[in-house]
Motif scaffolding. Structure first.
Motif, PDB file in Angstrom:
ATOM      1  N   VAL A 242      -8.488   2.251   2.845  1.00 29.80           N
ATOM      2  CA  VAL A 242      -7.708   1.305   3.652  1.00 29.80           C
ATOM      3  C   VAL A 242      -8.477   0.916   4.907  1.00 29.80           C
TER       4      VAL A 242
ATOM      5  N   LEU B 113       0.834  -1.199   0.000  1.00 33.99           N
ATOM      6  CA  LEU B 113       0.000   0.000   0.000  1.00 33.99           C
ATOM      7  C   LEU B 113       0.870   1.251   0.000  1.00 33.99           C
TER       8      LEU B 113
ATOM      9  N   ILE C 225      -7.170   0.435  -5.196  1.00 33.35           N
ATOM     10  CA  ILE C 225      -7.916   0.502  -3.946  1.00 33.35           C
ATOM     11  C   ILE C 225      -8.943   1.631  -3.961  1.00 33.35           C
TER      12      ILE C 225
ATOM     13  N   GLN D  37      -0.465   9.079   2.209  1.00 39.50           N
ATOM     14  CA  GLN D  37      -1.817   8.807   1.713  1.00 39.50           C
ATOM     15  C   GLN D  37      -2.705  10.050   1.670  1.00 39.50           C
TER      16      GLN D  37
ATOM     17  N   TYR E  23      -7.677   7.750   0.038  1.00 37.51           N
ATOM     18  CA  TYR E  23      -6.928   6.491   0.120  1.00 37.51           C
ATOM     19  C   TYR E  23      -6.998   5.935   1.541  1.00 37.51           C
TER      20      TYR E  23
END
Length: 276
Positions: free
Chosen positions: A127, A113, A172, A119, A123
């Motif tokens: 997660v 990731l 993702i 991030q 995002y």
């Protein structure tokens, strides 16, 4: 939680309560020196120590029970994600922030990731969906992680990231959001004290990207597994991770070559978004 995270959390809870260290230490039946060592991760607290400190601070029974259990778990230097979820994932962000404030050098390897410090909010939310959290917990954790990212702009620290190319392509979030995430990585990479490198798929490898890990000041390694977070402090083991990090960093793209790869992947996402 590990020893450093427990110490940072106890200190944060004490300061939030407005109580002075001497008063808390006296009520917890320990010396101010011992409390200071626990808060600064120089001494591993027992479950009894933690319970007495939290009683002196005046937290709820639920919080006391959670941190006492964390103290017991830290003896093995491995904390299950289910325990962190019970305590509060956002509190994990607070503990990580405390560690990052104290460190001078960070080396992070991530084959799965985008690293948390890099991030975007979208995002982060994607997660966190894996953990079946309430909306309030998700919001608090996102805010906590964004607050942690302030460390990126502290030029007194050396921050080194090595990620693998599949991380940049892992879907993702939707294409347009992935493009924005790659833009953020490129932007942060231009900071003079931040080194972001990408291991390209086209390069012949001699090592295996087993799992993510973080090295802080070459003294402590935090490893993320499927079920738990493991902390390594034995210098011999830390050395193994430093060597692994340096090996991947040596074959990774950096600077303009790295940003060129980011741009190519970003443009692929944008073209995909534009396709009817």
């Amino acid at each position: 939680m590990n020893r450093a995270q427990i110490g940072a959390a106890l200190r944060a809870l004490r300061m939030a309560s407005g109580k002075e260290a001497k008063a808390v230490a006296r009520s917890a039946l320990m010396s101010p020196s011992k409390l200071s060592k626990i808060e600064n991760a120089k001494l591993a607290p027992s479950a009894t120590d933690v319970e007495r400190i939290l009683t002196a601070i005046g937290v709820s029974d639920e919080v006391k029970a959670a941190y006492t259990e964390a103290a017991r778990a830290s003896a093995t230097e491995a904390t299950a994600w289910r325990l962190l979820k019970r305590i509060g994932v956002h509190k994990g962000q607070q503990a990580a922030k405390a560690l990052e404030t104290q460190m001078s050098t960070l080396r992070l390897f991530q084959p799965a990731l985008v690293p948390g410090l890099l991030q975007t909010p979208e995002y982060i939310r994607a997660v966190l969906k894996r953990h079946n959290l309430s909306e309030d917990a998700v919001t608090r954790t996102i805010n906590g992680r964004l607050e942690r990212q302030a460390v990126l702009y502290d030029s007194t620290k050396s921050l080194q990231f090595v990620i693998t190319e599949p991380v940049l392509r892992w879907r993702i979030i939707p294409p347009q959001m992935m493009a924005a995430q790659l833009d953020r990585i490129a932007s942060i990479s231009r900071l003079s004290h931040v080194d972001i490198r990408v291991v390209p798929l086209a390069v012949q490898q001699r090592d295996i990207a087993n799992h993510a890990f973080v090295i802080r000041d070459d003294h402590m390694v935090t490893i993320e597994t499927v079920h738990a977070e493991i902390v390594v402090t034995d210098p011999r083991d830390v050395g193994l991770y430093v060597g692994k990090f340096d090996g991947f960093a040596a074959v990774a793209l950096s600077g303009d070559r790295m940003r060129g790869l980011l741009e190519d992947i970003r443009n692929d996402f944008l073209r995909e978004q534009e396709t009817p």
